[in-house]
Design a protein around this motif. Structure first.
Motif, mmCIF file in Angstrom:
data_model
loop_
_atom_site.group_PDB
_atom_site.id
_atom_site.type_symbol
_atom_site.label_atom_id
_atom_site.label_comp_id
_atom_site.label_asym_id
_atom_site.label_seq_id
_atom_site.Cartn_x
_atom_site.Cartn_y
_atom_site.Cartn_z
ATOM 1 N N ILE A 177 0.518 -0.866 0.207
ATOM 2 C CA ILE A 177 -0.165 0.451 -0.056
ATOM 3 C C ILE A 177 0.890 1.454 -0.293
ATOM 4 O O ILE A 177 0.829 2.393 -1.037
ATOM 5 C CB ILE A 177 -0.878 -0.103 1.222
ATOM 6 N N MET A 178 2.251 1.060 0.574
ATOM 7 C CA MET A 178 3.010 2.475 0.434
ATOM 8 C C MET A 178 3.304 2.337 -0.948
ATOM 9 O O MET A 178 3.297 3.677 -1.717
ATOM 10 C CB MET A 178 4.241 1.908 0.893
ATOM 11 N N PHE A 179 3.947 1.228 -1.478
ATOM 12 C CA PHE A 179 4.787 1.918 -2.995
ATOM 13 C C PHE A 179 3.058 1.840 -3.797
ATOM 14 O O PHE A 179 3.087 2.533 -4.507
ATOM 15 C CB PHE A 179 4.549 -0.171 -3.523
ATOM 16 N N ARG A 180 1.623 1.349 -3.496
ATOM 17 C CA ARG A 180 0.734 1.611 -4.220
ATOM 18 C C ARG A 180 0.481 3.456 -4.172
ATOM 19 O O ARG A 180 0.177 3.596 -5.195
ATOM 20 C CB ARG A 180 -0.254 0.938 -4.089
ATOM 21 N N ARG A 181 0.507 3.868 -2.969
ATOM 22 C CA ARG A 181 0.389 5.232 -2.742
ATOM 23 C C ARG A 181 1.597 6.066 -3.718
ATOM 24 O O ARG A 181 0.903 7.328 -4.548
ATOM 25 C CB ARG A 181 0.147 5.482 -2.107
ATOM 26 N N PHE A 182 2.867 6.052 -3.444
ATOM 27 C CA PHE A 182 3.052 6.674 -4.298
ATOM 28 C C PHE A 182 3.607 6.809 -5.320
ATOM 29 O O PHE A 182 3.095 7.553 -6.081
ATOM 30 C CB PHE A 182 4.453 6.302 -3.716
ATOM 31 N N VAL A 183 3.399 5.812 -6.302
ATOM 32 C CA VAL A 183 2.711 5.527 -7.275
ATOM 33 C C VAL A 183 1.525 6.199 -8.192
ATOM 34 O O VAL A 183 2.501 7.254 -9.019
ATOM 35 C CB VAL A 183 3.270 3.894 -7.801
ATOM 36 N N LYS A 184 0.385 6.237 -7.054
ATOM 37 C CA LYS A 184 -0.206 6.680 -7.876
ATOM 38 C C LYS A 184 -0.607 8.175 -8.091
ATOM 39 O O LYS A 184 -0.884 8.794 -8.827
ATOM 40 C CB LYS A 184 -1.808 6.297 -6.879
ATOM 41 N N CYS A 185 -0.023 8.532 -6.780
ATOM 42 C CA CYS A 185 0.601 10.185 -6.763
ATOM 43 C C CYS A 185 1.621 10.629 -7.318
ATOM 44 O O CYS A 185 1.696 11.843 -7.444
ATOM 45 C CB CYS A 185 0.678 10.185 -5.419
ATOM 46 N N ASN A 186 2.106 9.677 -8.036
ATOM 47 C CA ASN A 186 3.428 10.134 -8.963
ATOM 48 C C ASN A 186 3.578 10.156 -10.033
ATOM 49 O O ASN A 186 4.511 10.758 -11.533
ATOM 50 C CB ASN A 186 4.377 10.145 -7.975
ATOM 51 N N PHE A 187 2.675 9.121 -10.872
ATOM 52 C CA PHE A 187 3.461 9.049 -11.877
ATOM 53 C C PHE A 187 1.285 8.441 -12.487
ATOM 54 O O PHE A 187 0.868 8.124 -11.990
ATOM 55 C CB PHE A 187 3.311 7.528 -12.064
ATOM 56 N N GLY A 188 1.080 9.322 -13.818
ATOM 57 C CA GLY A 188 0.125 9.312 -14.597
ATOM 58 C C GLY A 188 -0.604 8.383 -15.517
ATOM 59 O O GLY A 188 -0.357 7.153 -15.402
ATOM 60 N N LYS A 189 -1.085 8.481 -15.967
ATOM 61 C CA LYS A 189 -1.693 7.974 -17.007
ATOM 62 C C LYS A 189 -1.042 6.860 -17.797
ATOM 63 O O LYS A 189 0.583 7.620 -17.638
ATOM 64 C CB LYS A 189 -2.671 8.755 -17.944
ATOM 65 N N LEU A 190 -0.881 5.778 -19.046
ATOM 66 C CA LEU A 190 -0.247 5.410 -19.957
ATOM 67 C C LEU A 190 -0.267 6.294 -20.930
ATOM 68 O O LEU A 190 -0.832 6.597 -21.243
ATOM 69 C CB LEU A 190 -1.326 4.355 -20.177
ATOM 70 N N ASP A 191 1.279 6.538 -20.961
ATOM 71 C CA ASP A 191 1.727 7.994 -21.894
ATOM 72 C C ASP A 191 3.183 7.099 -22.949
ATOM 73 O O ASP A 191 3.546 5.823 -21.730
ATOM 74 C CB ASP A 191 1.904 8.567 -21.076
ATOM 75 N N SER A 192 3.791 7.701 -24.058
ATOM 76 C CA SER A 192 4.674 7.116 -24.121
ATOM 77 C C SER A 192 5.932 8.212 -24.864
ATOM 78 O O SER A 192 6.628 8.303 -24.837
ATOM 79 C CB SER A 192 4.179 6.937 -26.153
ATOM 80 N N THR A 193 5.572 9.296 -23.699
ATOM 81 C CA THR A 193 5.960 10.703 -23.904
ATOM 82 C C THR A 193 7.123 10.362 -23.002
ATOM 83 O O THR A 193 8.540 10.639 -22.967
ATOM 84 C CB THR A 193 5.710 11.673 -22.531
ATOM 85 N N ALA A 194 7.389 9.709 -21.799
ATOM 86 C CA ALA A 194 8.212 9.611 -20.771
ATOM 87 C C ALA A 194 8.159 7.935 -19.958
ATOM 88 O O ALA A 194 7.241 8.155 -19.119
ATOM 89 C CB ALA A 194 8.899 10.751 -20.393
ATOM 90 N N ILE A 195 9.527 7.049 -19.879
ATOM 91 C CA ILE A 195 8.800 6.402 -18.926
ATOM 92 C C ILE A 195 8.855 6.554 -17.384
ATOM 93 O O ILE A 195 9.531 7.636 -17.526
ATOM 94 C CB ILE A 195 10.192 5.144 -19.533
ATOM 95 N N ASP A 196 8.393 6.252 -16.592
ATOM 96 C CA ASP A 196 8.356 6.446 -15.473
ATOM 97 C C ASP A 196 9.019 6.300 -13.846
ATOM 98 O O ASP A 196 10.291 7.158 -13.336
ATOM 99 C CB ASP A 196 6.902 5.975 -14.535
ATOM 100 N N ILE A 197 9.965 4.924 -14.804
ATOM 101 C CA ILE A 197 11.514 4.727 -13.994
ATOM 102 C C ILE A 197 11.927 3.929 -14.840
ATOM 103 O O ILE A 197 12.022 3.277 -15.540
ATOM 104 C CB ILE A 197 11.178 3.612 -12.197
ATOM 105 N N THR A 198 13.173 5.007 -15.304
ATOM 106 C CA THR A 198 13.934 4.169 -15.730
ATOM 107 C C THR A 198 14.960 3.541 -15.557
ATOM 108 O O THR A 198 15.397 2.925 -14.402
ATOM 109 C CB THR A 198 15.183 5.467 -16.248
ATOM 110 N N LYS A 199 15.756 2.236 -16.701
ATOM 111 C CA LYS A 199 16.820 1.026 -15.941
ATOM 112 C C LYS A 199 17.264 1.760 -15.030
ATOM 113 O O LYS A 199 17.903 0.975 -14.395
ATOM 114 C CB LYS A 199 17.251 0.893 -17.052
#
Length: 184
Positions: A68-90
């Protein structure tokens, strides 16, 4: 870790990897969850501590607690599925997006969990100098505003560039924007 893109689909959190795999993220994705939380703890400690506080009642169930900590962080910082930039790089860099949030302006953790401040190795004085430079002030204006000599301003800037491995103002501006250093 490979590059990852997160998105919500039918109110579930999904992940898409660079190789095109898609999956709904669950508590069972412990390796992914632990990797991301480890990066959050190191790079954004204020956000991590806020997440710990928000979900401390669930700490007795570590797997769920981390999820739930992970899910909250991700939901609060990464938006919709897009192709402009990857959310977390390699290499583990976070590429935050402005997320539509129904609690924007009301959430006690705005700019703490969402758009968190990067944990910088810069001193308080270096950050003060660099914030003014970021805002467009020249060395003389910074010197006057902070009541320090222009040479001290120059030394702080040189020290910051060395610590960050950069060479010019434009690189610092990119670094500050990418890491939400000043949350402007």
């Amino acid at each position: 870790m490979e590059g990852l893109e997160f998105y919500l689909y039918e109110s579930e959190l999904w992940c898409k990897s660079e190789d095109g795999r898609n999956w709904a993220v669950t508590e069972n994705d412990t390796e992914l969850i632990q990797q991301v939380l480890s990066m959050v703890r190191e790079q954004f400690p204020e956000a991590y501590h806020a997440l710990e506080q928000v979900y401390k009642k669930s700490a007795g169930n570590p797997r769920y607690y981390q999820f739930i900590m992970f899910r909250r962080f991700v939901k609060c910082n990464f938006g919709k599925l897009d192709s402009t930039a990857i959310d977390i790089t390699k290499c583990g860099s976070f590429c935050f997006e402005k997320v539509d949030c129904p609690l924007r302006g009301e959430c006690a953790f705005e700019n703490v969990i969402c758009s968190p401040k990067f944990n910088s190795t810069l001193s308080r004085q270096e950050l003060r100098v660099m914030k003014l430079m970021y805002e467009g002030k020249n060395k003389e204006e910074i010197s006057s505003e902070l009541y320090i000599s222009p040479n001290t301003v120059k030394n702080h800037i040189k020290s910051v560039y060395t610590k960050l491995g950069i060479h010019e103002k434009s690189e610092f501006i990119q670094y500050a924007n990418k890491n939400h250093l000043f949350n402007i």
